[in-house]
Motif scaffolding. Structure first.
Motif, short mmCIF file in Angstrom:
data_model
loop_
_atom_site.label_atom_id
_atom_site.label_comp_id
_atom_site.label_asym_id
_atom_site.label_seq_id
_atom_site.Cartn_x
_atom_site.Cartn_y
_atom_site.Cartn_z
N LEU B 211 -57.97 8.44 -3.82
CA LEU B 211 -59.01 7.47 -4.15
C LEU B 211 -59.30 7.42 -5.77
N PRO B 212 -59.62 6.00 -6.27
CA PRO B 212 -59.94 6.00 -7.46
C PRO B 212 -61.22 6.66 -8.10
N PHE B 213 -62.24 7.12 -6.99
CA PHE B 213 -63.44 7.65 -7.10
C PHE B 213 -63.40 9.12 -6.37
N ILE B 214 -64.43 9.88 -6.75
CA ILE B 214 -64.32 11.29 -5.96
C ILE B 214 -64.82 10.98 -4.56
N ASP B 215 -65.69 10.07 -4.27
CA ASP B 215 -66.38 9.66 -2.90
C ASP B 215 -65.69 8.43 -2.51
N ARG B 216 -66.06 8.00 -1.45
CA ARG B 216 -65.83 6.63 -0.76
C ARG B 216 -67.28 5.81 -0.93
N PRO B 217 -67.01 4.49 -0.99
CA PRO B 217 -68.02 3.31 -1.24
C PRO B 217 -69.02 3.62 -0.13
N LEU B 218 -70.17 3.32 -0.42
CA LEU B 218 -71.29 3.31 0.61
C LEU B 218 -71.16 2.20 1.85
N VAL B 219 -70.27 1.15 1.47
CA VAL B 219 -69.84 0.47 2.74
C VAL B 219 -68.98 0.95 3.69
N THR B 220 -68.09 1.75 3.23
CA THR B 220 -67.35 2.83 3.90
C THR B 220 -67.99 3.79 5.05
N ASN B 221 -68.98 4.16 3.98
CA ASN B 221 -69.86 5.27 5.16
C ASN B 221 -70.92 4.31 5.90
N ASN B 222 -71.31 3.42 5.55
CA ASN B 222 -72.56 2.95 6.44
C ASN B 222 -71.73 1.95 7.54
N LEU B 223 -70.70 1.31 7.46
CA LEU B 223 -69.92 0.41 8.32
C LEU B 223 -68.59 0.71 9.00
N VAL B 224 -67.83 1.48 8.28
CA VAL B 224 -66.53 1.71 8.48
C VAL B 224 -66.05 3.08 8.92
N GLY B 225 -66.73 3.95 9.30
CA GLY B 225 -66.50 5.18 9.79
C GLY B 225 -66.67 6.44 8.76
N GLY B 226 -66.91 5.97 7.56
CA GLY B 226 -66.99 7.14 6.52
C GLY B 226 -65.71 7.77 6.01
N GLU B 227 -65.45 8.86 5.44
CA GLU B 227 -64.31 9.28 5.08
C GLU B 227 -63.25 9.41 6.23
N ASP B 228 -63.37 9.73 7.39
CA ASP B 228 -62.23 9.43 8.23
C ASP B 228 -61.94 7.91 8.62
N GLY B 229 -62.84 7.04 8.80
CA GLY B 229 -62.55 5.73 8.75
C GLY B 229 -62.06 5.15 10.12
N ILE B 230 -61.16 4.24 10.14
CA ILE B 230 -60.69 3.86 11.34
C ILE B 230 -59.38 4.47 11.24
N ASP B 231 -59.17 5.56 12.00
CA ASP B 231 -57.99 6.38 11.72
C ASP B 231 -57.69 6.98 13.22
N ASP B 232 -56.77 6.41 13.77
CA ASP B 232 -56.51 6.58 15.38
C ASP B 232 -55.35 6.42 15.88
N ALA B 233 -55.00 6.68 17.10
CA ALA B 233 -53.81 6.75 17.74
C ALA B 233 -53.48 5.66 18.19
N GLY B 234 -52.21 4.96 17.98
CA GLY B 234 -51.49 3.51 18.56
C GLY B 234 -50.68 3.14 18.00
N PHE B 235 -50.37 1.90 18.01
CA PHE B 235 -49.01 1.20 17.55
C PHE B 235 -49.43 0.39 16.46
N PHE B 236 -48.54 0.40 15.45
CA PHE B 236 -48.79 -0.19 14.17
C PHE B 236 -47.66 -1.24 13.93
N LEU B 237 -47.66 -2.33 14.03
CA LEU B 237 -46.74 -3.25 13.96
C LEU B 237 -46.93 -4.31 12.85
#
Lengths: 316, 454
Positions: B211-237
């Motif tokens: 990351l370019p900063f020590i932390d993640r942006p507020l929008v990541t924490n509030n809307l996109v799952g924070g530090e883990d984010g959208i991180d899941d098992a599946g198929f990526f094509l």
């Protein structure tokens, strides 16, 4: 009212879309009579062009004036790599910071590591500075497999060209005679040039020089120069005041009058050292395309040797 | 669900079968039989000459080995000859090894074939973070080894490679990513299978240490799952798409299990989530480029669990647009660079109304950040970021803030950073709490950590 899109329908639609996405889009790249070659550096591109002639289309990822350790793996390279029949790399982990993701993301099975279209030029070259004993990063950004700047020895250029000739002949056996003829012509020209270069450098054999980075061991060995120090305290580590003072002392003791610097390094420290020692900073090009007039592998040595000769004469 | 499984299986197996059967050398053009015969003879002659050269070289090596073993010829320092994968003709004319030196060793190729054997590239990245100052809303610990990320990366076989990143916290372990990448699929397809950060926007794809900063942006924490984010098992094509001249277009379609931090939660097997991403890239000049992205993610959330309503009806839809402008002059690439990035995220989350718990509602929240980084010289980078984001569960609450960061690079393999962070954090629709914090970070890399995609 809540939406009633059921999960089953939803997943079926999603997977169908994925399938349609996969099948309907046209395949990138079409059949072409020329062998499409991508190389990591311009020097390898020049050698490939010498052997491939008009039977190949060659393009390099890195530019000649760019530090080949640090190249941005831009998506624009991906399109070219996705269509390549052959990828020629320097190897020895020179491109480890940028080429592996490009190869993977190119989705091109022909140029994946180990595939017939993946050509590691280091396998054909004489490699110097292979570390012995324990290798740690206390020594800086060392290359555990040896110094990767091996193309700056014309003999290695010839060896790599031979390897490329065989690879191209393997890929297009119908043009094997053409590639063999091009190699023979290249060998003849290189040997003629080599005689000129050697005679130009002969008066300076054994001269002590300092270089910024460890880019020149093959060049120095081939042309009889003696590299006694480096502006970098360790490979990849920026100059430090203490090391600079030590280097100045060493240059004064050894009478070193030449500091060889690659075009992508800052000249502030080399110029400062030169002022204190009476030496001359010589910006040499480590790769084809470093300057506009360096259009091929021959002109690379023409350029560097002319600059070195002038500097040696001026500092004598 | 069955249809999905059948389609996926068909796609996967047909692709793999193609990959293993596909010719790896381009088709040769038609030629006359006489010419072909001549060429074949020439090639055979060439091979015989090469083999003769190879035999001569092997004899030479054998002789050399015998000599080095004899008592009157003690072994000199490290002179190696090519041996691992000689190719026809590569050894003619045979290179003559120089005399052994004490300061330099040399080899004619072959070293790369033996050095790593079959071990994967192994790395560990340590991420130590300290925090001082005041934050009453989301305080973090004063000192912590925030993460130790172990990376294992290797080529699996001629058709695939694999990458695994295991993240050790101070108290637990998490497989951040672990996936196989099929690199030899037909039609220019790239398929990744396993657990991975989804291609939703930019910052969601980036590992903590990159990351370019020590932390993640507020929008990541509030809307996109924070530090883990959208991180899941599946198929990526993913696949490159036809694009106008000088543009690069890439599309990604991802089907995931449906469990990602607090964004998505699968209550049943069929509650998979999907992510779609479209990337457009263009080199404006040799040094400057523009990177644009549109992303969409959809999955079930946990808002309906325990309520009278069917949990299957509670979905979260996320939409995102991102823009990155980079400048990095090629001749000065290690000294100067500039990057501007902004991401906009819209969230539509189905949930029960806070005012009336039996009423179904959709909260529409918006968040964004804009950041800039400038590399001043080889060792120093400065940056700044502006944040603003609503809360996914209550769009009336909007946080905002800004950060300034200074990074020092002793070498490529370590970083020391200091970041000042101000937050104007909502605790209710009308109340805010100001946070003033100083964060510092020490990052260090051991071993061979593979390069990250651009």
């Amino acid at each position: 009212m809540p939406r009633r899109l059921t999960s089953t329908r939803f997943t079926a639609i999603a997977s169908s879309l994925a399938l349609v996405f996969a099948m309907l889009c046209p395949v990138v790249g079409t059949a072409d009579s020329k062998i499409r070659i991508m190389t990591a550096t311009t020097d390898l591109a020049s050698l490939a062009q010498e052997i491939g002639g008009d039977k190949v289309d060659v393009e390099s990822v890195a530019r000649g004036y760019q530090d080949p350790h640090f190249v941005d793996p831009k998506p624009s390279f991906l399109l070219k790599l996705s269509k390549a029949d052959l990828l020629i790399v320097v190897g020895l982990e020179l491109e480890i910071g940028w080429l592996p993701p490009l190869i993977t993301q190119s989705s091109n099975p022909r140029i994946q590591v180990g595939a017939p279209g993946y050509f590691d030029a280091s396998r054909f070259a004489k490699i110097l500075e292979l570390p012995t004993g324990q290798v740690t990063r206390a020594e800086g950004d060392v290359h555990p497999l040896g110094n990767p700047h091996y193309w700056l020895d014309p003999d290695n250029g010839l060896r790599i060209a031979k390897g490329i000739q065989n690879k191209l002949s393997e890929m297009r056996s119908n043009d094997a005679a053409y590639f063999a003829q091009r190699y023979d012509a290249f060998e003849q020209r290189l040997k003629q040039s080599e005689q000129q270069w050697q005679s130009q450098m002969k008066p300076y054999a054994g001269r002590k020089v300092v270089t910024y980075h460890r880019s020149w061991p093959n060049f120095a060995e081939h042309f009889g120069l003696n590299v006694v120090g480096y502006v970098e305290p360790r490979p990849g580590i920026p100059p430090s005041p203490q090391h600079t003072v030590e280097l100045i002392g060493q240059m004064k003791r050894d009478g070193v009058k030449i500091i060889m610097v690659e075009p992508y390094f800052d000249l502030k420290t080399p110029n400062s050292i030169a002022r204190d020692t009476g030496a001359q900073v010589v910006v040499l090009m480590p790769s084809v395309g470093g300057e506009k007039e360096i259009t091929d592998y021959f002109k690379l040595f023409d350029y560097d040797i002319a600059k070195l000769k002038k500097a040696f004469d001026e500092t004598h | 669900m069955k249809r999905f499984a059948v389609l996926s299986a068909l796609l996967l197996f047909s692709s793999m079968a193609y990959a293993q059967d596909a010719p790896s050398v381009p088709a040769k053009p038609d030629v006359s039989p006489a010419k072909a015969e001549d060429a074949r003879m020439n090639a055979l002659e060439e091979q015989i000459r090469a083999l003769a050269g190879e035999v001569a070289l092997l004899r030479g090596e054998l002789k050399e080995l015998r000599e080095t073993k004899s008592p009157e010829h003690p072994a000199g320092p490290q002179v190696l000859l090519a041996s691992s994968h000689p190719e026809p003709g590569m050894l003619a004319p045979a290179p003559v090894p120089a005399a052994p030196q004490t300061t330099q060793t040399q080899t004619f190729g072959g070293a790369s074939g033996n050095a790593k054997l079959l071990n994967p590239d192994i790395s560990l990245i340590g991420d130590f973070i300290g925090t001082a100052g005041h934050n009453a809303v989301s305080p973090s610990r004063s000192l912590e080894l925030h993460e130790s990320e172990v990376g294992l990366q290797a080529i699996i076989d001629p058709y695939a490679r694999a990458d695994a990143f295991i993240s050790f916290g101070e108290t637990g372990v998490n497989v951040e990513e672990g996936y196989i990448t099929f690199t030899s699929l037909p039609g220019g397809l790239l398929l990744k299978v396993g657990k991975k950060r989804a291609d939703f926007g930019k910052v969601n794809t980036i590992h903590n240490h990159a990351l370019p900063f020590i932390d993640r942006p507020l929008v990541t924490n509030n809307l996109v799952g924070g530090e883990d984010g959208i991180d899941d098992a599946g198929f990526f094509l993913s696949r490159f798409l036809p694009a106008p001249k000088n543009w690069f277009l890439e599309g990604s379609a991802e089907v995931l299990r449906g469990d990602s931090a607090d964004v998505f939660q699968a209550n049943r097997r069929q509650d998979v989530s999907v992510v779609g991403h479209l990337r457009a890239y263009r080199d404006l000049t040799e040094s400057t480029n523009l990177d644009l992205g549109l992303s969409y993610a959809r999955g079930h959330n946990n808002a309906g669990i325990g309520s009278a309503l069917d949990p299957a009806n509670f979905l979260t839809n996320l939409y995102s647009g991102d823009l990155t402008l980079r400048w990095r002059p090629l001749r000065r690439a290690i000294y100067n660079s500039f990057l501007f990035r902004t991401e906009l995220v819209w969230s539509a989350r189905d949930q029960l109304s806070a005012a009336l718990p039996t009423r179904f509602e959709t909260q529409h929240a918006f968040g964004m950040y804009s950041s800039a980084e400038y590399r001043v010289n080889r060792r120093w980078t400065v940056g700044g970021r502006f944040d603003r984001s609503g809360h996914a569960t209550d769009a009336r609450l909007t946080d905002s803030g800004f950060s300034g960061i200074l990074t020092y690079w002793p070498s490529e393999f370590s970083q020391i950073r200091g970041q000042y962070r101000f937050g104007h954090l909502a605790t209710s629709p009308t109340d805010f709490s100001n946070a003033n914090e100083f964060l510092f970070q020490f990052l260090f890399v051991m071993g061979a950590h593979g390069a990250h995609p651009f």
